[in-house]
Design a protein around this motif. Structure first.
Motif, mmCIF file in Angstrom:
data_model
loop_
_atom_site.group_PDB
_atom_site.id
_atom_site.type_symbol
_atom_site.label_atom_id
_atom_site.label_comp_id
_atom_site.label_asym_id
_atom_site.label_seq_id
_atom_site.Cartn_x
_atom_site.Cartn_y
_atom_site.Cartn_z
ATOM 1 N N SER A 47 0.806 -1.221 0.000
ATOM 2 C CA SER A 47 0.000 0.000 0.000
ATOM 3 C C SER A 47 0.844 1.278 0.000
ATOM 4 O O SER A 47 0.356 2.350 -0.358
ATOM 5 N N SER A 48 2.121 1.169 0.371
ATOM 6 C CA SER A 48 2.958 2.375 0.504
ATOM 7 C C SER A 48 3.018 3.249 -0.755
ATOM 8 O O SER A 48 3.007 4.476 -0.630
ATOM 9 N N PRO A 49 3.085 2.671 -1.963
ATOM 10 C CA PRO A 49 3.242 3.550 -3.132
ATOM 11 C C PRO A 49 1.924 4.134 -3.675
ATOM 12 O O PRO A 49 1.943 4.870 -4.656
ATOM 13 N N GLY A 75 7.841 -5.560 -9.208
ATOM 14 C CA GLY A 75 8.876 -6.314 -8.511
ATOM 15 C C GLY A 75 8.386 -7.624 -7.934
ATOM 16 O O GLY A 75 9.169 -8.549 -7.717
ATOM 17 N N ASP A 76 7.104 -7.690 -7.652
ATOM 18 C CA ASP A 76 6.539 -8.950 -7.167
ATOM 19 C C ASP A 76 5.033 -8.939 -7.384
ATOM 20 O O ASP A 76 4.431 -7.895 -7.606
ATOM 21 N N GLU A 77 4.473 -10.135 -7.335
ATOM 22 C CA GLU A 77 3.017 -10.247 -7.495
ATOM 23 C C GLU A 77 2.497 -11.339 -6.597
ATOM 24 O O GLU A 77 3.184 -12.323 -6.311
ATOM 25 N N GLY A 154 10.937 -7.585 7.579
ATOM 26 C CA GLY A 154 12.132 -7.215 6.831
ATOM 27 C C GLY A 154 12.132 -7.727 5.401
ATOM 28 O O GLY A 154 13.149 -7.656 4.715
ATOM 29 N N HIS A 155 10.975 -8.222 4.953
ATOM 30 C CA HIS A 155 10.933 -8.647 3.542
ATOM 31 C C HIS A 155 10.836 -7.428 2.640
ATOM 32 O O HIS A 155 10.390 -6.355 3.066
ATOM 33 N N THR A 156 11.263 -7.630 1.415
ATOM 34 C CA THR A 156 11.022 -6.626 0.390
ATOM 35 C C THR A 156 10.677 -7.390 -0.877
ATOM 36 O O THR A 156 11.083 -8.538 -1.039
ATOM 37 N N ALA A 157 9.917 -6.753 -1.787
ATOM 38 C CA ALA A 157 9.263 -7.494 -2.876
ATOM 39 C C ALA A 157 8.616 -8.713 -2.208
ATOM 40 O O ALA A 157 8.016 -8.572 -1.143
ATOM 41 N N SER A 158 8.787 -9.941 -2.725
ATOM 42 C CA SER A 158 8.308 -11.107 -1.967
ATOM 43 C C SER A 158 9.498 -11.969 -1.558
ATOM 44 O O SER A 158 9.470 -13.191 -1.619
ATOM 45 N N GLY A 209 4.286 2.382 12.438
ATOM 46 C CA GLY A 209 4.312 0.921 12.345
ATOM 47 C C GLY A 209 5.571 0.391 11.665
ATOM 48 O O GLY A 209 5.902 -0.791 11.797
ATOM 49 N N LYS A 210 6.270 1.243 10.941
ATOM 50 C CA LYS A 210 7.489 0.806 10.234
ATOM 51 C C LYS A 210 8.752 1.028 11.069
ATOM 52 O O LYS A 210 9.841 0.606 10.686
ATOM 53 N N ARG A 211 8.604 1.745 12.189
ATOM 54 C CA ARG A 211 9.790 2.163 12.941
ATOM 55 C C ARG A 211 10.648 0.985 13.407
ATOM 56 O O ARG A 211 11.866 1.000 13.274
HETATM 57 C C1 6PG Z 1 3.754 -7.038 -1.528
HETATM 58 C C2 6PG Z 1 5.008 -6.275 -1.564
HETATM 59 C C3 6PG Z 1 5.741 -6.063 -0.293
HETATM 60 C C4 6PG Z 1 5.395 -4.691 0.252
HETATM 61 C C5 6PG Z 1 5.741 -4.596 1.702
HETATM 62 C C6 6PG Z 1 5.285 -3.288 2.284
HETATM 63 O O1 6PG Z 1 3.345 -7.558 -2.552
HETATM 64 O O2 6PG Z 1 3.157 -7.093 -0.447
HETATM 65 O O3 6PG Z 1 5.582 -5.952 -2.707
HETATM 66 O O4 6PG Z 1 7.112 -6.241 -0.372
HETATM 67 O O5 6PG Z 1 6.053 -3.707 -0.481
HETATM 68 O O6 6PG Z 1 5.111 -5.648 2.393
HETATM 69 O O7 6PG Z 1 3.890 -3.233 2.221
HETATM 70 P P1 6PG Z 1 3.069 -1.943 2.600
HETATM 71 O O8 6PG Z 1 3.474 -0.893 1.650
HETATM 72 O O9 6PG Z 1 1.636 -2.351 2.410
HETATM 73 O O10 6PG Z 1 3.424 -1.627 4.004
#
Ligand code: 6PG
Length: 249
Positions: A47-49, A75-77, A154-158, A209-211
């Motif tokens: 949801s961040s972007p 980057g991921d789905e 600490g994940h990014t993309a999936s 929540g990200k802190r």
């Molecule tokens: C997904 C993502 C994932 C996301 C982070 C942050 O498909 O969920 O690509 O890596 O960017 O979980 O998610 P929020 O922006 O919702 O906090």
């Protein structure tokens, strides 16, 4: 706006999510303007972007983007149908792509394949064909810009902590049979080497929540979000509420 450098990572703090989205949109426009040819942008899920995506569709930004020569990837789905509300590309389409981008320039990870593994193979083929080679040339990155977010673990993309996908060095795209966090559906994700092949990697994170997770990332803990680095510039855009106490800007 506060700025700080730590090795090749730069952290930029903005007062609130609206200012953060403006700063991110400005970076998108600047990055596109720096390349007079075909531009490739890799979008993040989550949801961040969303605010950034919506901003790109507003007149002020829309008119500054040469849509015909910009290509949009993800980057991921999540392995759900294209019209499922959890589908990452669906959100990007609704927020700006369907209004602004030529259909041929939108490159979703197709989830109508029998398995996530097949979807990953197809997307890897698509990326290789777009790039025009089977291996990365550091002088010619795959993407101009890669957008990413960070999850509570600490994940990014999936790319989830401890999962084999994080260690992948050969594949550009891989399947992740089980997610570590919600939504608990299989995923398809670009790997660290594919994400790294970019001129700029831009993380966005906002809210208190990200802190906690940002404190761990910036303390150098071995997490996928710490390991994701661009071969060029890596920038973290945070709002004030997300800034961890152990990080002094
Ligand atoms: C997904 C993502 C994932 C996301 C982070 C942050 O498909 O969920 O690509 O890596 O960017 O979980 O998610 P929020 O922006 O919702 O906090």
């Amino acid at each position: 706006m506060a700025k700080s450098s730590e090795a090749s990572r730069r952290v930029i703090t903005l007062p609130d999510p609206a200012a953060q989205a403006q700063a991110a949109a400005q970076r998108v426009v600047t990055r596109i303007a720096a390349n007079s040819g075909r531009v490739a942008i890799c979008l993040s899920g989550g949801s961040s972007p969303k605010q950034l995506f919506e901003l790109l569709a507003t007149d002020g930004y829309r008119s500054r983007i040469p849509w015909e020569r910009v290509h949009w990837f993800t980057g991921d789905e999540r392995f759900v149908p294209a019209d499922d509300h959890r589908n990452n590309m669906r959100m990007a389409r609704q927020a700006f792509l369907d209004k602004c981008a030529p259909a041929a320039n939108v490159h979703p990870i197709l989830t109508d394949t029998p398995t996530p593994a097949e979807a990953a193979r197809r997307y890897e083929d698509e990326l290789k064909s777009f790039y025009g080679a089977n291996g990365f040339d550091p002088a010619r990155p795959l993407f101009d810009l890669v957008m990413l977010g960070v999850g509570p673990d600490g994940h990014t993309a999936s790319l989830f902590p401890g999962y084999p996908a994080v260690e992948e060095t050969r594949r550009w795209v891989t399947e992740v049979p089980e997610a570590h966090v919600e939504p608990f559906v299989p995923r398809v994700t670009l790997t660290l080497p594919a994400l790294a092949s970019c001129r700029e990697m831009m993380f966005e994170a906002s809210g208190s929540g990200k802190r906690a997770i940002l404190a761990r990332v910036f303390a150098g803990e071995d997490l996928p979000a710490s390991r994701a680095r661009s071969e060029g510039e890596t920038v973290w855009l945070l709002d004030q509420a997300a800034l961890p106490e152990n990080f002094r800007a």
